[in-house]
Scaffold this motif. Structure first.
Motif, short mmCIF file in Angstrom:
data_model
loop_
_atom_site.label_atom_id
_atom_site.label_comp_id
_atom_site.label_asym_id
_atom_site.label_seq_id
_atom_site.Cartn_x
_atom_site.Cartn_y
_atom_site.Cartn_z
N GLY A 100 36.73 47.35 36.97
CA GLY A 100 37.77 47.41 37.99
C GLY A 100 37.24 47.35 39.40
N TYR A 101 38.13 47.61 40.34
CA TYR A 101 37.83 47.53 41.77
C TYR A 101 36.60 48.35 42.16
N ILE A 102 36.61 49.61 41.81
CA ILE A 102 35.52 50.50 42.22
C ILE A 102 34.32 50.37 41.27
N GLY A 103 34.60 50.25 39.99
CA GLY A 103 33.52 50.12 39.01
C GLY A 103 32.60 48.94 39.27
N ALA A 104 33.17 47.82 39.72
CA ALA A 104 32.38 46.63 39.99
C ALA A 104 31.38 46.85 41.12
N ILE A 105 31.67 47.78 42.00
CA ILE A 105 30.76 48.11 43.09
C ILE A 105 29.82 49.26 42.69
N LEU A 106 30.37 50.24 41.98
CA LEU A 106 29.59 51.42 41.61
C LEU A 106 28.48 51.11 40.62
N VAL A 107 28.75 50.28 39.61
CA VAL A 107 27.76 50.02 38.56
C VAL A 107 26.45 49.48 39.12
N PRO A 108 26.47 48.44 39.98
CA PRO A 108 25.19 47.98 40.53
C PRO A 108 24.48 49.04 41.39
N GLU A 127 28.63 38.44 42.79
CA GLU A 127 28.42 37.50 41.67
C GLU A 127 27.44 38.10 40.67
N GLY A 128 27.84 38.11 39.41
CA GLY A 128 26.96 38.59 38.35
C GLY A 128 26.96 40.09 38.14
N SER A 129 27.66 40.85 38.98
CA SER A 129 27.62 42.31 38.82
C SER A 129 28.53 42.78 37.70
N VAL A 130 29.69 42.18 37.57
CA VAL A 130 30.64 42.59 36.55
C VAL A 130 30.20 42.02 35.21
N GLY A 131 30.19 42.88 34.22
CA GLY A 131 29.78 42.44 32.89
C GLY A 131 28.27 42.48 32.71
N SER A 132 27.54 43.00 33.69
CA SER A 132 26.09 43.03 33.58
C SER A 132 25.58 44.25 32.82
N VAL A 133 26.49 45.05 32.29
CA VAL A 133 26.11 46.21 31.48
C VAL A 133 26.84 46.13 30.15
#
Length: 112
Positions: A10-18, A43-49
């Protein structure tokens, strides 16, 4: 530290995970992937885990296996969606959150 991030897509998760990964944490996501056609974050951050594709209402203790922390972001987060089905919004945003907290507490007591 191995961390489970609910709502990682989601919105925050896509930023928090990296950010967590940059600090050396091993991240596992859990997301229903409701907005799979949307792209958030760099780019590439979402789905990288590794991501468990599951509705937050269906979380099990085994989903938390090996995790030392849970960062809970999963929710229905906008007014039009919340107003469309307020009962489901309350079920997801409140009941499922309380249930997740209880599961996380119990998982910690079980030394998972």
């Amino acid at each position: 530290m191995r961390v489970l991030v609910t709502g990682n897509l989601g919105y925050i998760g896509a930023i928090l995970v990296p950010m967590l990964q940059a600090r050396g944490h091993e991240v596992v996501g859990l997301d229903s992937d409701l907005y799979r056609r949307c792209t958030f974050g760099p780019e590439g951050s979402v789905g990288s885990v590794p991501t468990i594709c599951r509705d937050i209402r269906d979380v099990t203790m085994s989903d938390l296996s090996g995790c030392e922390a849970v960062l809970h972001l999963a929710a229905l987060s906008n007014d039009p969606l919340g107003n469309f089905r307020p009962d489901i919004t309350f079920e997801i945003n409140h009941h499922a959150s309380v249930r997740l907290a209880a599961i996380a507490r119990d998982a910690g007591q079980a030394d998972l």
